[in-house]
Design a protein around this motif. Sequence first.
Motif, short mmCIF file in Angstrom:
data_model
loop_
_atom_site.label_atom_id
_atom_site.label_comp_id
_atom_site.label_asym_id
_atom_site.label_seq_id
_atom_site.Cartn_x
_atom_site.Cartn_y
_atom_site.Cartn_z
N ARG A 40 0.83 -1.21 0.00
CA ARG A 40 0.00 0.00 0.00
C ARG A 40 0.86 1.26 0.00
O ARG A 40 0.59 2.20 -0.75
CB ARG A 40 -0.96 0.01 1.20
CG ARG A 40 -1.87 1.22 1.20
CD ARG A 40 -2.80 1.21 -0.03
NE ARG A 40 -3.49 2.48 -0.16
CZ ARG A 40 -3.40 3.25 -1.24
NH1 ARG A 40 -2.69 2.90 -2.29
NH2 ARG A 40 -4.07 4.39 -1.28
N VAL A 41 1.89 1.30 0.82
CA VAL A 41 2.77 2.48 0.85
C VAL A 41 3.46 2.66 -0.51
O VAL A 41 3.57 3.78 -1.01
CB VAL A 41 3.78 2.38 2.01
CG1 VAL A 41 4.84 3.46 1.91
CG2 VAL A 41 3.04 2.48 3.35
N ILE A 44 1.06 4.25 -2.91
CA ILE A 44 0.91 5.68 -2.62
C ILE A 44 2.09 6.46 -3.18
O ILE A 44 1.93 7.52 -3.78
CB ILE A 44 0.79 5.93 -1.10
CG1 ILE A 44 -0.52 5.36 -0.57
CG2 ILE A 44 0.90 7.43 -0.78
CD1 ILE A 44 -0.57 5.26 0.94
N ASN A 89 -4.92 2.64 7.32
CA ASN A 89 -5.18 4.06 7.56
C ASN A 89 -3.94 4.75 8.15
O ASN A 89 -3.55 5.84 7.72
CB ASN A 89 -6.39 4.22 8.47
CG ASN A 89 -6.90 5.63 8.51
OD1 ASN A 89 -6.82 6.37 7.53
ND2 ASN A 89 -7.43 6.02 9.64
N SER A 91 -0.86 3.68 7.88
CA SER A 91 0.19 3.65 6.84
C SER A 91 0.04 4.82 5.88
O SER A 91 1.03 5.49 5.54
CB SER A 91 0.13 2.34 6.05
OG SER A 91 0.38 1.24 6.87
N GLU A 92 -1.19 5.08 5.46
CA GLU A 92 -1.43 6.19 4.54
C GLU A 92 -1.13 7.52 5.22
O GLU A 92 -0.50 8.40 4.63
CB GLU A 92 -2.87 6.16 4.04
CG GLU A 92 -3.11 5.01 3.10
CD GLU A 92 -4.51 5.01 2.48
OE1 GLU A 92 -5.32 5.92 2.79
OE2 GLU A 92 -4.78 4.09 1.68
N THR A 93 -1.57 7.66 6.46
CA THR A 93 -1.37 8.92 7.18
C THR A 93 0.11 9.20 7.40
O THR A 93 0.58 10.32 7.18
CB THR A 93 -2.11 8.87 8.53
OG1 THR A 93 -3.50 8.65 8.29
CG2 THR A 93 -1.93 10.16 9.30
N THR A 95 2.62 8.01 5.70
CA THR A 95 3.30 8.18 4.40
C THR A 95 3.04 9.56 3.83
O THR A 95 3.92 10.18 3.27
CB THR A 95 2.85 7.07 3.43
OG1 THR A 95 3.26 5.82 3.97
CG2 THR A 95 3.45 7.26 2.05
N GLN A 96 1.83 10.05 4.01
CA GLN A 96 1.45 11.37 3.48
C GLN A 96 1.51 12.42 4.59
O GLN A 96 0.66 13.28 4.69
CB GLN A 96 0.05 11.29 2.88
CG GLN A 96 -0.04 10.31 1.74
CD GLN A 96 -1.47 10.00 1.33
OE1 GLN A 96 -2.38 9.99 2.14
NE2 GLN A 96 -1.65 9.74 0.05
#
Length: 150
Positions: A40-41, A44, A89, A91-93, A95-96
């Motif tokens: 997932r990362v 992204i 969630n 991981s996305e947070t 990463t971004q």
Amino acid sequence: MERITYQDIPDGMFQKLKNIEDFINQSPLNESLLKLIKLRVSQINGCAYCVDMHYKELKHINETELRLSSLVVWKETPYFSEKERAVLNFSETLTQIDNTPINNEIYKTLEEYFSKSEICYITLAITQINTWNRLMKTFLFTPGNYKVSM
């Protein structure tokens, strides 16, 4: 075309990063969960080399095609557990990341499923794949050639 080849990389650099990978892999975290984080990362970050690698690794450990093809839209699907959703969630947070601390709600959701020690490992796994993504996007390693050797 690769900008930097394996031969150009300073001696020991990849080995140090692989030592961190070994540390993470020896954690109590599930292998499938760690690989979902990595895929997932990498999606992204748009890292083709790492997407190819982690997709193949997940297939190798029998992850379903449905979940793999839906990972990019995981929020809109019923295929991921609440525990996986908490990690995705986070991981996305992470990463971004912006200039604010991680939201308390996101952290509290992690605490529902993981110990503080496990959250440390998850955080390290996310930062580690972000490091690999940035290296591969700089070096331009060619995607598609990775062979699973597990």
